[in-house]
Design a protein around this motif. Structure first.
Motif, PDB file in Angstrom:
ATOM      1  N   ALA A 224      -0.335   3.263  13.637  1.00  0.00           N
ATOM      2  CA  ALA A 224      -1.768   3.567  13.622  1.00  0.00           C
ATOM      3  C   ALA A 224      -2.285   3.657  12.200  1.00  0.00           C
ATOM      4  CB  ALA A 224      -2.008   4.887  14.348  1.00  0.00           C
ATOM      5  N   ARG A 225      -1.440   4.103  11.268  1.00  0.00           N
ATOM      6  CA  ARG A 225      -1.906   4.248   9.895  1.00  0.00           C
ATOM      7  C   ARG A 225      -1.817   2.945   9.124  1.00  0.00           C
ATOM      8  NH1 ARG A 225      -1.627   9.257   7.202  1.00  0.00           N
ATOM      9  NH2 ARG A 225      -2.525   7.965   5.594  1.00  0.00           N
ATOM     10  N   LEU A 226      -0.996   2.019   9.592  1.00  0.00           N
ATOM     11  CA  LEU A 226      -0.745   0.842   8.764  1.00  0.00           C
ATOM     12  C   LEU A 226      -1.968  -0.037   8.643  1.00  0.00           C
ATOM     13  CD1 LEU A 226       2.779  -0.275   9.898  1.00  0.00           C
ATOM     14  CD2 LEU A 226       2.139   0.790   7.782  1.00  0.00           C
TER      15      LEU A 226
ATOM     16  N   GLN B 255       0.850  -1.182   0.000  1.00  0.00           N
ATOM     17  CA  GLN B 255       0.000   0.000   0.000  1.00  0.00           C
ATOM     18  C   GLN B 255       0.883   1.228   0.000  1.00  0.00           C
ATOM     19  OE1 GLN B 255      -2.193   0.253   3.662  1.00  0.00           O
ATOM     20  NE2 GLN B 255      -0.426  -0.352   4.853  1.00  0.00           N
TER      21      GLN B 255
END
Lengths: 408, 575
Positions: free
Chosen positions: A252-254, A216
């Motif tokens: 947190a974004r992964l 991603q």
């Protein structure tokens, strides 16, 4: 209750003509068994049992050994033997043989065989054999590390609890972090890189577990740490002790993998902002790390990819960046090996290791991993069943749902 | 060290960097500001990501703008269409007009699965649990007692090969509360997050201080281009919020972006191919515009939306001229003349629902459907989901229009099973022009088991909104424009022909009181019983075991004699 575990590995010692030592106890072929005890803790002990077969080469093996370099010999021998997983074959070649280069007395191949220069009698050969099993098969430390939750704390080295726990499958996620999409328009050909470089390694590892790969791109994802500006090198530096704080805000974004239960290995490629370029990671001595990457055990790795400043200050933003996937995948695959614990320990002198080529790891490295995982699985199973039995003994009328009962 | 060197030999096939590949995903973002008749203003955000990849076939696992969490969900569970909406408040259709996209209060989830999915119920349960984790909402309370399979409503909004309604599941949780913890994961799915573009306006403290807040996620397959030879996946994230002129506007009817969101726009998302702000400046009557916008817009766009010809002032954030004069864009709306109550537009179709009756045994649900079109009649599909503890009597179902009975042309009723399945009632009702249709059905309230009551049972139990779907005839013919060129708010629903537009309305949710036992009784009983037992037993024990014996009066010590002397002086009798 005492737990006893026996690890048996078949070993073959094959003598080429002209390399048979004079002091053999019996004429070839004969068998020998060597058992050593590896103490783990008061109640568990592991015995390693090497069943050695001593024999001389067949005609085809002699023909295979009659080539110019050790690598070709190794390739030819691999076709002849049907080495089962965990086995080891040692070919003893005469002292004057041209296969081994000068100064090298042991050559470890890509598959499950090695070439040893004869000389010094049976005792020296047995020492060489011992050294080889330490390298190519399991050692006391690797078994102790696999059973790490049973070993009392003081005995294990610092590296013992760092390897990934054994699991049925792993998910590998490659993420490109671009905190500054206005300045950098980053493009990576991840699909091609995965198919070309990562997939062969994962195919080799498919004996150990199932792997799934995805990737991603995350925008506006910043590292949690502000790097320091270093005037001498006019670059930004991240010191070693600030590295642990980098991972948490990014995680947190992964995103978590909602669709499966396997542990996730994250490999992040970070392209620093224009205002923080170039960014280097400092090691403990203050020198920049050559690969500009670091890994965290049982989690994954992070690599920082610096983009050169544009030639002219009026260059139009955003800059188009095509990531050099070769450099990136080298680092990520090395980190993958480290995460699994496939690192090369200190080799004794006069050893030469063959590089595994495109597949990423040699057969015997796979064997080492399988040994460690098997021991860990057996230990976990026995612990779980023992504790279940103790629980049911103590609480005679515990209520268990049907689907849980069917799984036990 | 040596490892990296060893691996350098690995990658001998060093390929040069490939040519720049065409990007396969596209992001468009849009904000629509529509002033509402009473002085309120509605803001609708839409973020649309179109990804030219087939999530169903093959291993698609490399994501860029499309969020990985949703992509893996769709691929792993065989989802064809997914629509999730979390709403707080109710859209007052009569006062505010027809909504562009309405959602019922609470949480609503409806999903079409692929025909390859064998066990739809298991996939549905897994899906609701995973979505509950992604959006921090209690969607894990969706189970068979609030899931239905509609047969005629909720047809797919994207491409569809065949429509076997057994692949559709619909559930609504009217009790669900929406707050900041639901907004944050929703914002995290946007490629630019809330750092650039239109999403910088989404600040929770202003968004939840509003009359209506609805955020939704829609995933559906669409045609890649006009020839429709290939399938692309579309993700639309919409957020609608209505700001009240008294609560947020301090009574004044002038609005600006700063007043509404306490932020202004500074740039467009660098990843977006289109980023626009539309302001509805349509004149309500034939006179000049009601509304003045500053700064002057980059262009003006006219479109026929929901049967009305409307004019929009467009601000294109990607055009370089917009940020020439000032670094930030603060769109201001000023009303040029005071609002007349006679100008309130009546929407063509609107509905109301209420519960009537007395006592805690029976009741009646009534739905009023209004068709205010002067001369056109059209059918409307009504879907009602009633929980099992309100036992409907279908023989009391009556539909009355203009005093006469109105027989529905299609009716599908699935009775409830206690604790397993709710009631499902779907009807296709023809609404004559300029009429009010009243649908009534009587029910009986069930007595629940004492463990099934919610923590505050006297608050009542919710009945989810009913859904009305209709193709409303429009006065003005609408052109079927290209989806890529027209604004996003016009391409939400696929339009089949230009003479009517699709509308989906929701009624109010109902709050019904069930016969509730007095939960303080066990405590009262214990207290009373314990008191009676204590008094009884205590007295009895005393009676049985108390003995009397005579006590010699003592002469008293020194203290007593001194006290008696003092008492003699005082004239008080001695001890």
């Amino acid at each position: 209750a005492c737990a006893q575990l026996q690890l048996a590995a078949p070993v073959a010692l094959v003598f080429a003509p002209g390399s048979v030592p004079g002091d053999l106890p019996r004429p070839l072929p004969f068998r020998d068994v060597q058992e050593t005890e590896i103490p783990v803790n008061l109640r568990t002990s592991v015995t390693s049992r090497y069943e050695t077969v001593y024999r001389s080469t067949t005609a085809r093996e002699e023909a295979a050994l009659d080539v110019a370099t050790a690598r070709e010999a190794d390739a030819a021998l691999h076709l002849l033997q049907d080495a089962s997983v965990g086995s080891l074959t040692l070919y003893v070649v005469p002292e004057t043989s041209p296969l081994l280069p000068q100064g090298v007395s042991v050559y470890v191949g890509k598959h499950r065989s090695a070439l040893v220069r004869a000389g010094g009698g049976l005792a020296a050969l047995r020492t060489r054999l011992q050294q080889l099993t330490q390298v190519m098969s399991f050692t006391a430390t690797s078994i102790a590390a696999a059973l790490s939750d049973r070993v009392p704390d003081g005995q294990l080295g610092p590296d013992a609890r760092r390897h990934l726990k054994s699991s049925l499958g792993y998910e590998i996620t490659f993420s490109l972090l671009n905190p500054d999409p206005k300045s950098h328009d980053v493009d990576w050909d991840i699909e091609d890189a995965v198919n070309r470089y990562v997939q062969p390694v994962l195919d080799k590892l498919s004996l150990v577990a199932n792997f799934s790969v995805d990737s991603q791109i995350l925008y506006y994802a910043v590292l949690g740490v502000t790097p320091r500006f270093d005037k001498e090198s006019s670059s930004f530096l991240l010191s070693t002790h600030s590295l642990p704080h980098v991972i948490n805000p990014v995680e947190a974004r992964l995103g978590s993998s909602a669709a499966s239960l396997y542990p996730v290995l994250n490999f992040l490629l970070y392209v620093p902002e224009r205002s923080h370029s170039p960014l280097y990671i400092q090691d403990k001595d203050g020198a920049p790390v050559p690969t500009n990457a670091f890994h965290s055990p049982r989690w994954g790795g992070i690599m920082i990819y610096n983009v050169e400043a544009p030639a002219s200050p009026q260059a139009s933003l955003p800059l188009h960046v095509d990531v050099d996937m070769v450099r990136v995948m080298e680092v990520f695959l090395a980190q993958l090996r480290l995460l699994f614990g496939l690192s090369r320990e200190e080799l004794p002198p006069e050893f030469l290791l063959e590089s595994p080529g495109n597949e990423g790891l040699a057969d015997w490295e796979l064997d080492r991993l399988l040994w460690a995982h098997t021991v860990e699985n057996i230990a976990t199973v026995s612990t779980t069943l023992t504790s279940l039995a103790q629980l049911l003994d103590k609480i005679g009328n515990i209520v268990i749902k049907d689907d849980v009962a069917s799984e036990v | 060290g040596g490892m990296a060197a060893a691996l350098l030999l690995l990658l001998l096939l060093a390929a040069g960097p490939g040519p720049g590949r065409a990007r396969r995903d596209v992001l468009r973002e849009e904000l629509l500001l529509s002033p509402l008749p009473a002085g309120d203003v509605a803001a609708t955000f839409q973020f649309r990501t179109r990804w030219d990849a087939d999530l169903q076939r093959g291993e698609v696992s490399h994501y860029r703008l499309f969020p990985k969490a949703l992509g893996r969900l769709v691929a792993a569970l065989g989802v064809r269409e997914l629509h999730l909406a979390l709403t707080q408040g109710f859209w007052r259709t009569q006062a505010w007009g027809q909504p562009p996209l309405q959602a019922p209060a609470g949480a609503e989830l409806w999903v079409w699965f692929q025909p390859t999915v064998t066990d739809v119920d298991k996939a549905w349960k897994e899906l609701s649990n995973i979505l509950s984790g992604i959006f921090c909402a209690s969607l894990n309370f969706i189970d068979s007692t609030n899931t239905v399979t509609p047969t005629a409503s909720f047809k797919p909004l994207g491409l569809a090969n065949g429509t076997d309604h057994h692949l559709l599941r619909y559930a609504v949780l009217p009790r669900e509360v929406v707050c900041t913890e639901n907004l944050t994961p929703w914002k995290k799915l946007l490629p630019c997050g809330s750092k650039a573009g239109l999403a910088v306006l989404l600040k929770a403290e202003r968004l939840f201080h509003s009359s209506y807040h609805s955020q939704a996620v829609h995933i559906r397959p669409v045609c890649r281009d006009a020839s429709c030879l290939a399938v692309s996946w579309e993700l639309r994230q919409t957020l609608t919020v209505v700001f009240d002129s008294f609560a947020s506007g301090q009574g004044k009817k002038d609005w600006s972006l700063f007043k509404m969101f306490s932020r202004t726009l500074t740039d467009a998302c660098p990843l977006a191919s289109q980023s626009k702000v539309y302001v509805d400046i349509s004149p309500k009557s034939k006179e000049k515009e009601l509304l003045e916008v500053t700064p002057p817009p980059t262009s003006v766009h006219e479109a026929v939306v929901q049967g009305d010809k409307r004019t929009y002032a467009v601000y294109d954030l990607l055009s370089p001229s917009l940020f020439n004069t000032s670094r930030s864009l603060n769109v201001q709306l000023k009303w040029q003349r005071p609002q007349d109550s006679s100008e309130l537009p009546t929407p063509v179709l609107h509905a109301q629902r209420y519960v009537s009756g007395y006592g805690l045994q029976t009741g009646e649900i009534s739905t009023l459907i209004y068709n205010t079109h002067p001369y056109r009649a059209f059918p409307v599909l009504l879907l009602e989901t009633v929980p099992w503890y309100l036992r409907l009597y279908v023989h009391t179902l009556t539909i009355i229009t203009k005093g006469k009975e109105n027989k529905p042309s299609y009716i599908h009723y699935q009775p409830a099973q206690d604790r397993r399945r709710p009631h499902l009632l779907e009807m296709l009702i023809q609404l004559p022009a300029n009429s009010i249709t009243k649908v009534t059905i009587q029910f009986e309230r069930a007595l629940l088991k004492w463990t099934e009551y919610t923590p505050d049972p006297n608050h009542g139990f919710y009945v989810g909104s009913s859904v009305l779907s209709a193709l409303v005839p429009s006065v003005i013919a609408m052109k079927d424009g290209d989806v890529e060129q027209s604004p996003l708010f016009t391409s939400l629903f696929p339009s089949s022909d230009g003479s009517s537009y699709f509308v989906r309305l929701y009624t109010e949710p109902l709050l019904v009181n069930l016969p509730t036992p007095d939960f303080s009784m066990p405590y009262n009983v214990i207290c009373l019983t314990c008191t009676v037992v204590a008094v009884c037993y205590g007295s009895f024990y005393n009676l049985l075991t108390r003995t009397f014996h005579v006590e010699e009066p003592s002469r008293g010590g020194l203290a007593k004699r001194l006290a008696n002397i003092i008492r003699k002086f005082r004239g008080v009798p001695p001890l």
